[in-house]
Design a protein around this motif. Structure first.
Motif, PDB file in Angstrom:
ATOM      1  N   GLU A  75       0.828  -1.215   0.000  1.00 35.95           N
ATOM      2  CA  GLU A  75       0.000   0.000   0.000  1.00 35.95           C
ATOM      3  C   GLU A  75       0.863   1.265   0.000  1.00 35.95           C
ATOM      4  OE1 GLU A  75      -2.993  -0.279   3.069  1.00 35.95           O
ATOM      5  OE2 GLU A  75      -2.886   1.879   3.401  1.00 35.95           O
ATOM      6  N   ALA A  76       1.500   1.534   1.114  1.00 34.59           N
ATOM      7  CA  ALA A  76       2.307   2.748   1.251  1.00 34.59           C
ATOM      8  C   ALA A  76       3.274   2.539   2.409  1.00 34.59           C
ATOM      9  CB  ALA A  76       1.396   3.937   1.543  1.00 34.59           C
ATOM     10  N   GLU A 134       9.410   2.240   7.386  1.00 37.55           N
ATOM     11  CA  GLU A 134       9.841   2.389   5.995  1.00 37.55           C
ATOM     12  C   GLU A 134      10.205   3.853   5.727  1.00 37.55           C
ATOM     13  OE1 GLU A 134       6.994   0.839   6.986  1.00 37.55           O
ATOM     14  OE2 GLU A 134       7.699  -1.220   6.675  1.00 37.55           O
ATOM     15  N   PRO A 177      11.019  -0.566   1.663  1.00 37.44           N
ATOM     16  CA  PRO A 177       9.650  -1.040   1.903  1.00 37.44           C
ATOM     17  C   PRO A 177       9.621  -2.299   2.771  1.00 37.44           C
ATOM     18  CG  PRO A 177      10.347  -1.601  -0.327  1.00 37.44           C
ATOM     19  CD  PRO A 177      11.445  -0.746   0.265  1.00 37.44           C
ATOM     20  N   PHE A 178       8.550  -2.441   3.508  1.00 38.03           N
ATOM     21  CA  PHE A 178       8.282  -3.665   4.282  1.00 38.03           C
ATOM     22  C   PHE A 178       9.458  -4.095   5.163  1.00 38.03           C
ATOM     23  CE2 PHE A 178       4.741  -3.941   1.320  1.00 38.03           C
ATOM     24  CZ  PHE A 178       3.721  -4.387   2.142  1.00 38.03           C
ATOM     25  N   ASN A 207       5.519  -0.310  -3.389  1.00 40.15           N
ATOM     26  CA  ASN A 207       4.204   0.107  -2.907  1.00 40.15           C
ATOM     27  C   ASN A 207       3.481   0.946  -3.952  1.00 40.15           C
ATOM     28  OD1 ASN A 207       3.918  -0.743  -0.048  1.00 40.15           O
ATOM     29  ND2 ASN A 207       5.822   0.407   0.207  1.00 40.15           N
ATOM     30  N   HIS A 226      -3.179  -8.018   3.022  1.00 37.50           N
ATOM     31  CA  HIS A 226      -1.960  -7.336   3.461  1.00 37.50           C
ATOM     32  C   HIS A 226      -1.436  -8.036   4.725  1.00 37.50           C
ATOM     33  CE1 HIS A 226       0.707  -4.168   4.842  1.00 37.50           C
ATOM     34  NE2 HIS A 226       0.545  -3.574   3.674  1.00 37.50           N
TER      35      HIS A 226
HETATM   36  N1  URA Z   1       2.829  -1.579   4.575  1.00 35.98           N
HETATM   37  C1  URA Z   1       2.889  -1.366   3.248  1.00 35.98           C
HETATM   38  O1  URA Z   1       1.886  -1.426   2.558  1.00 35.98           O
HETATM   39  N2  URA Z   1       4.060  -1.085   2.730  1.00 35.98           N
HETATM   40  C2  URA Z   1       5.176  -1.029   3.422  1.00 35.98           C
HETATM   41  O2  URA Z   1       6.223  -0.781   2.835  1.00 35.98           O
HETATM   42  C3  URA Z   1       5.101  -1.286   4.800  1.00 35.98           C
HETATM   43  C4  URA Z   1       3.917  -1.564   5.370  1.00 35.98           C
END
Ligand code: URA
Length: 234
Positions: free
Chosen positions: A92-93, A98, A104-105, A131, A205
């Protein structure tokens, strides 16, 4: 019998009894030059001319201020992994962790994603992760439609440069962004959806599983399907 064929035989015997043991497999990171030209594609809405590489593209856009998130972010979170990956995950974002690391993640949801990959015998280093938005929405609020629209060319350019065989949408924002549908997650997940010449999977997610661990069985099934698709790649 050689040591290595002993090892293969041992793994095969385990696989007969235990469906979650995965056998050695082909390379997940394959240069575009070694792939079928038909599998390389430039998506509508990608930045033109297409940048020469992911790293060149990151340099081009990492100071972006096309929306308000450019003013509140700590770091721009472009993506993580190889341009030659055959599987791309789209979340998502960026969240708090992050936003601070630029990767990311990497927070709790990211740890769970790493574990779920390991459970199907894959390693985060062999896939690409990005993302729909490259900057953190303050307080982790949902992305606004205008923010998704502004960031859209970035994701489409990444996907064009990588041209993966399989795209995995993590959560409804990624699924809505790529498929343009508001269908509920329960109807989207667990299916292989042909999309722009690629195979697209939708799953929940990982942050959803952190809140509802009993639902992770669905994620496990989706990741098993991912592994099956991957094993079937030419
Ligand atoms: N959730 C997300 O969607 N992206 C990330 O990078 C971290 C958590």
């Amino acid at each position: 019998m050689s040591g290595s064929s002993d090892a293969v035989e041992y793994l095969e015997s385990l696989a007969l009894f235990e469906e979650d043991i995965y056998l050695p497999r082909k390379n997940l990171v394959v240069p575009q030059a070694e792939r079928s030209p038909k599998s390389l594609r430039v998506l509508n809405g990608a930045v033109e001319p297409l940048p020469e590489s992911l790293s060149a593209f990151e340099k081009q856009i990492c100071e972006c201020t096309r929306c308000e998130l450019g003013k509140t972010r700590t770091k721009f979170v472009f993506g993580d992994g190889s341009q030659h990956a055959r599987i791309v995950f789209v979340g998502e974002a960026p969240g708090h962790d992050e936003d601070h690391t630029g990767i990311p993640f990497v927070g709790r949801a990211g740890q769970l994603l790493n574990e779920m990959l390991a459970e199907i015998g894959l390693d985060r280093k062999e896939v690409y992760i990005c993302n729909t938005l490259k900057c953190r929405p303050p307080g982790n609020r949902d992305p606004l439609p205008s923010e998704k629209e502004t960031c859209r060319p970035y994701l489409r350019t990444q996907l064009s440069l990588i041209s993966p065989d399989i795209v995995v949408c993590l959560g409804k924002h990624a699924a809505n962004e790529l498929l343009g549908t508001d269908e509920p997650m329960k109807d989207l997940r667990g299916r292989v959806i042909p999309w722009e010449g690629m195979q697209l999977l939708v799953t929940y997610h990982p942050a959803y599983f952190l809140r509802n661990m009993t639902q992770k069985v669905h994620g496990d099934a989706d990741f098993k399907l991912l592994r099956k698709l991957y094993d079937q790649l030419p």
